[in-house]
Design an enzyme around this catalytic site. Sequence first.
Site, short mmCIF file in Angstrom:
data_model
loop_
_atom_site.label_atom_id
_atom_site.label_comp_id
_atom_site.label_asym_id
_atom_site.label_seq_id
_atom_site.Cartn_x
_atom_site.Cartn_y
_atom_site.Cartn_z
N CYS A 20 -10.33 3.08 -1.29
CA CYS A 20 -11.43 3.28 -0.35
C CYS A 20 -11.24 4.60 0.42
O CYS A 20 -11.38 5.67 -0.14
CB CYS A 20 -11.59 2.08 0.56
SG CYS A 20 -13.18 2.02 1.41
N HIS A 74 -11.87 -2.60 -3.25
CA HIS A 74 -10.60 -3.12 -2.70
C HIS A 74 -9.93 -4.08 -3.67
O HIS A 74 -10.27 -5.26 -3.74
CB HIS A 74 -10.86 -3.81 -1.36
CG HIS A 74 -11.19 -2.87 -0.25
ND1 HIS A 74 -10.24 -2.33 0.58
CD2 HIS A 74 -12.37 -2.34 0.15
CE1 HIS A 74 -10.82 -1.51 1.45
NE2 HIS A 74 -12.12 -1.51 1.21
N GLU A 115 -7.09 -5.37 -3.43
CA GLU A 115 -6.19 -6.30 -2.73
C GLU A 115 -6.87 -7.59 -2.31
O GLU A 115 -6.18 -8.58 -2.01
CB GLU A 115 -5.56 -5.61 -1.51
CG GLU A 115 -6.51 -5.33 -0.35
CD GLU A 115 -7.24 -4.01 -0.46
OE1 GLU A 115 -7.69 -3.51 0.58
OE2 GLU A 115 -7.37 -3.48 -1.58
N GLY A 146 14.22 -22.86 16.49
CA GLY A 146 13.86 -24.10 15.82
C GLY A 146 12.82 -23.89 14.75
O GLY A 146 12.53 -24.79 13.96
N VAL A 195 10.92 -21.64 11.44
CA VAL A 195 11.32 -21.22 10.10
C VAL A 195 12.07 -19.89 10.13
O VAL A 195 13.14 -19.75 9.52
CB VAL A 195 10.07 -21.08 9.19
CG1 VAL A 195 10.47 -20.59 7.81
CG2 VAL A 195 9.34 -22.41 9.10
N ASP A 196 11.54 -18.92 10.85
CA ASP A 196 12.09 -17.56 10.80
C ASP A 196 13.52 -17.49 11.32
O ASP A 196 14.41 -16.95 10.66
CB ASP A 196 11.20 -16.60 11.60
CG ASP A 196 9.75 -16.65 11.14
OD1 ASP A 196 9.52 -16.92 9.95
OD2 ASP A 196 8.86 -16.44 11.98
#
Length: 506
Positions: A79, A167, A169, A221, A223-224
């Site tokens: 684009c 696009h 994506e 506590g 996930v990360d």
Amino acid sequence: MQEKIIILDFGSQTTQLIARRVRELNVYCEIIAYNKFPENDPDVKGVILSGSPFSVYDANAFKTRLAAFRQKMPVLGICYGAQLMVHEAGGKVEMAGMREYGRAHLQNVNAQDELLHNIAQSEQVWMSHGDTITQLPAAFCTIASTEQVPNAAYKIDGEPTWGVQFHPEVFHTTCGTQLLQNFVNICKCRQDWTPESFIESTIADLQKKLGTDKVVLALSGGVDSTVAAVLLHRAIGKNLTCIFVDNGLLRKNEFDEVLQNYAHIGLNVIGVDAQERFYTSLKGMTEPEKKRKIIGKNFIDIFEEEARKLLNVKWLAQGTIYPDCIESLSITGTTIKSHHNVGGLPDKMNLKVIEPLRLLFKDEVRRVGRQLGISDTLIGRHPFPGPGLAVRILGEITPEKVRVLQEADHIFIQGLRHNRLYDKVWQAGAILLPVQSVGVMGDERTYENAIALRAVLSTDGMTADWAQLPYEFLAQTSNEIINKVKGVNRVVYDISSKPPATIEWE
């Protein structure tokens, strides 16, 4: 050596989607500001230029030094990126007669072109631009068009450089994955960036960088931070100490439950009860960014105090992930929100910061966590904001408001679990609104708080759709909250998507 594709970000809302699509092909890529191309990085295999909210002919349009990479490696402009290369080479980019937005179908596809390999005539693509390429420069050749866009895709003769005005994506471009796969092939990428390879390389990097240094990790506590903790534990073992702070802004019973969960995976965890400290420092504060900064400073102060008790600790580890960095450090100069583990850190700290997941999206973090053998109980947890319930209580924080929100949130989350809806949504929670409304309970008139429920569908948190939960479930949840949570007489459901609305309310 970690080969990579660089995505130069010109401010598009879909830049992160480009990165995710490339990574889904097992190719590592990084998003870098449009003017920060790493000219001396031998690991760069190709460059993608993103879209932008600007027009290439605007006085304040973002520009980059194309000579830094053109003719040196494969380039794909998307684009704005495609239009920029045309504009810089003397072609014409002009305002379209009408904004070209939505589905279109390819025509005149050059099947011999490498970028369009295995892409059929009439393939659906997604357009989203107000400008269009009206004249290509010399050596630029059209390789596909649509009914409304004569130069939907082009190739530059004599160099591996392409531009597309659609696009690839986005989901609506049905050939998008194939086109990006073709570009990856042109770049000669090995496509070996997997959870296993990430774990192996990250542990090696951590061991090299940290040596025998001691590290404290800010455990939440979620996930990360859990995945970050296990990675660090694999790398440095006993030199890692995890600190889990009860800031009084956790979900109901979360402090005890999280400590029990971590006891089963061998981490060294210290629990710190700091509720009163946070409540005192937040008293009277209503502005969201100030609340985040205060919470961030308190966390750092506590970690530094605990680190001094442990002696010779040099590093603070955090579970910061890519969306945190992207939202906190916008290239356009507009910060969506600061995260306490990115934009909320004080300027001066006694500990150096290390963030092993900084370049991963949430779904990638989960894949890494499963590869590490972390249980689904922890890996499947919904994202929870670093500042906790502080960004779900609009206005001043008080212990009573926290109590009300914890009870309402607990009913909502447990209801999702009981009705097997928890794993079908990306994130859910309750928000305490700074309004009171009239109600009738029994024979009495009430004037009490309103609770908003929020549940969204997403893959990485960068975009999200509101979850269409069953009416019966919402009715049951509303009834239970109003009947059981003292101080609430109204429940509403948030049906806003991101963009334009963020997932959290503050």
